[in-house]
Design an enzyme around this catalytic site. Structure first.
Site, short mmCIF file in Angstrom:
data_model
loop_
_atom_site.label_atom_id
_atom_site.label_comp_id
_atom_site.label_asym_id
_atom_site.label_seq_id
_atom_site.Cartn_x
_atom_site.Cartn_y
_atom_site.Cartn_z
N TRP A 185 0.82 -1.20 0.00
CA TRP A 185 0.00 0.00 0.00
C TRP A 185 0.86 1.26 0.00
CZ3 TRP A 185 -4.57 0.21 -1.74
CH2 TRP A 185 -5.44 -0.87 -1.60
N SER A 229 -7.97 5.41 -2.93
CA SER A 229 -8.37 5.47 -1.53
C SER A 229 -9.68 4.73 -1.30
CB SER A 229 -8.52 6.94 -1.10
OG SER A 229 -9.03 7.03 0.21
N CYS A 371 0.01 -12.79 0.25
CA CYS A 371 -1.04 -13.75 0.59
C CYS A 371 -1.86 -14.04 -0.66
CB CYS A 371 -1.93 -13.15 1.69
SG CYS A 371 -3.61 -13.77 1.78
N CYS A 374 -5.46 -12.70 -0.72
CA CYS A 374 -5.43 -11.24 -0.83
C CYS A 374 -5.03 -10.82 -2.25
CB CYS A 374 -4.45 -10.64 0.18
SG CYS A 374 -4.70 -11.20 1.87
#
Length: 445
Positions: A185, A229, A371, A374
């Site tokens: 991120w 965002s 992951c 994910c």
């Protein structure tokens, strides 16, 4: 002495009462400070989106995601990270669960070892597919190959790509956190979001920013930041709403975690950033909603079908999809994408290309997620948003689509279609989850 005890007891009772009032007031402020009013950069209010999503979109999109055409997504989870060497700590490279690093066992670091093993277990992909499904995929590939393609087929053409059943691999808490998750991120925000070079952006994406820097950005760059965002907020909401609450007798129990929700979105704990993140979620929802309303003519043509080999189910699936498109077109407060890239042609073209390259870079960063589960949902939702942007940038090509023959100007692959509708389904679920959290917070008073 008894009077002193009584006075002390009364004082403690009063203090407890004051503390209770403070707590209740705090919880009330959490609920009341959640997102309300009109969104920036568009003329849509949040209550209208909530009602539209609850009564028109959510029930239908949920049903659509259960259809065979939309429940299977082809993805390459083995592509290496192109930006840095993955350390492999608590990450899953294949569908099986890899053992945790030996140094953790040798160091007898019980807590870290348990966290790692939990992340491995929860983050693993369930790759179970029936023989019937595998045979169907071969038929689907044969059918898709007979169609004309006019865009790059990324993961679809990779030998390492595999079909994944999305219903067997729901997006929820996996225990994936720490340096690896932070680095992903951070790279997205720090390297790929438009921002003035002179303005500091915190490395931790969960930390509040120093100043509202995008007031000085043009509309297009504000939009780009809000999209990223909003995607981040949506993913965090999914993790809060489907959190591992406890595990007894080897069976996990999943549900909403109010404490985690407040940590990520509460206006006090996030110093005012939480509600802004949630507003960006609504903005992202509007962008993808607009894309669906714009792409409807593509699917309304008789030449387009949603092939799985079951003619009756395929027809029902298309009918349901077209019904959803009709609902999206009925929404009265769409985002006006024509306000973007509306300057001089040379500058607009350059900005649009910069916009595209930034987003493409972000999609490549998803290959750095450690992951598997994910990574699966990150890639799917990123591709879904990318497809939505492709649609919004292709209005003229969509208007010129021939009724009974493939279009060389605009084409969507099976993978793009599946990603587009599932990504929008995730946003619809996020907004529904947010409403549920509001109710839970009110009840907790």
């Amino acid at each position: 002495m008894s009077q002193g005890i009584r006075r002390a007891g009364a004082g403690q009772g009063a203090a407890a009462a004051v503390q209770l009032l403070v707590t209740l007031s705090f919880l009330r402020s959490v609920v009341e400070a959640q997102v309300t009013g009109v969104l920036d950069d568009c003329l849509c209010d949040i209550d209208s989106i909530d009602n539209f999503n609850t009564y028109k979109i959510f029930p239908k999109i949920k049903k659509l995601q259960e259809r065979d055409y939309f429940r299977y997504y082809k993805v390459n989870l083995k592509r290496p990270c192109p930006f840095w060497a993955e350390d492999g700590h608590c990450s899953i490279k294949d569908c099986h669960v890899e053992p945790c690093p030996e140094y953790l066992k040798m160091a007898n670091n019980t807590k870290e070892l348990e966290d790692c093993e939990q992340a491995n277990k929860l983050g693993a992909i369930n790759s179970t597919l029936s023989n019937q499904s595998k045979e169907a995929f071969i038929d689907w590939a044969r059918y898709d190959d007979s169609r004309d393609h006019f865009c790059e087929l990324d993961d679809e053409r990779s030998p390492a790509a595999q079909y994944v059943d999305l219903l067997l691999n729901p997006e929820r808490y996996t225990g994936y956190k720490g340096t690896s998750a932070w680095r992903v991120w951070n790279s997205i925000y720090e390297e790929n979001c438009f921002k003035p070079r002179s303005v500091y952006r915190p490395l931790n994406p969960l930390a509040p920013s120093r100043g509202r820097f995008f007031l000085c950005l043009c509309l297009e760059k504000r939009v780009f930041y809000k999209l990223i965002s909003g995607l981040h907020a949506s993913i965090n909401l999914h993790l809060c709403a489907n959190y591992l609450l406890e595990e007894t007798w080897g069976k996990p129990s999943w549900g909403p975690n109010i404490k985690e929700f407040k940590r990520r979105f509460d206006p006090v704990e996030t110093k005012g950033e939480g509600p802004r993140r949630l507003k960006n979620l609504y903005f992202l929802y509007l962008i993808e909603l607009r894309a669906l309303s714009k792409v409807a003519p593509y699917f309304e043509r008789s030449i387009v079908d949603l092939y799985t080999g079951n003619a009756e189910e395929d027809a029902d699936t298309k009918t349901l999809l077209l019904n959803i498109f009709q609902d999206t077109k009925s929404f009265p407060m769409h985002f006006d994408e024509k306000s973007m890239f509306a300057g001089d042609k040379k500058g607009a073209k350059s900005l649009k290309e910069e916009f595209r390259l930034h987003f493409k870079n972000i999609s490549r960063i998803m290959d750095c997620v450690g992951c598997d589960k994910c990574r699966l949902w990150g890639k799917l939702q990123t591709q879904g948003l990318g497809t939505a942007l492709k649609i919004l940038f292709s209005e003229k090509e969509i208007q010129k689509l021939p009724e009974n023959s493939p279009s060389k100007g605009f084409q969507l692959t099976r993978q793009e279609i599946v990603a587009l509708l599932n990504a929008f389904g995730r946003l619809s679920t996020s907004i529904r989850d947010l409403q549920n959290f509001k109710v839970l917070l009110q009840h907790s008073r």
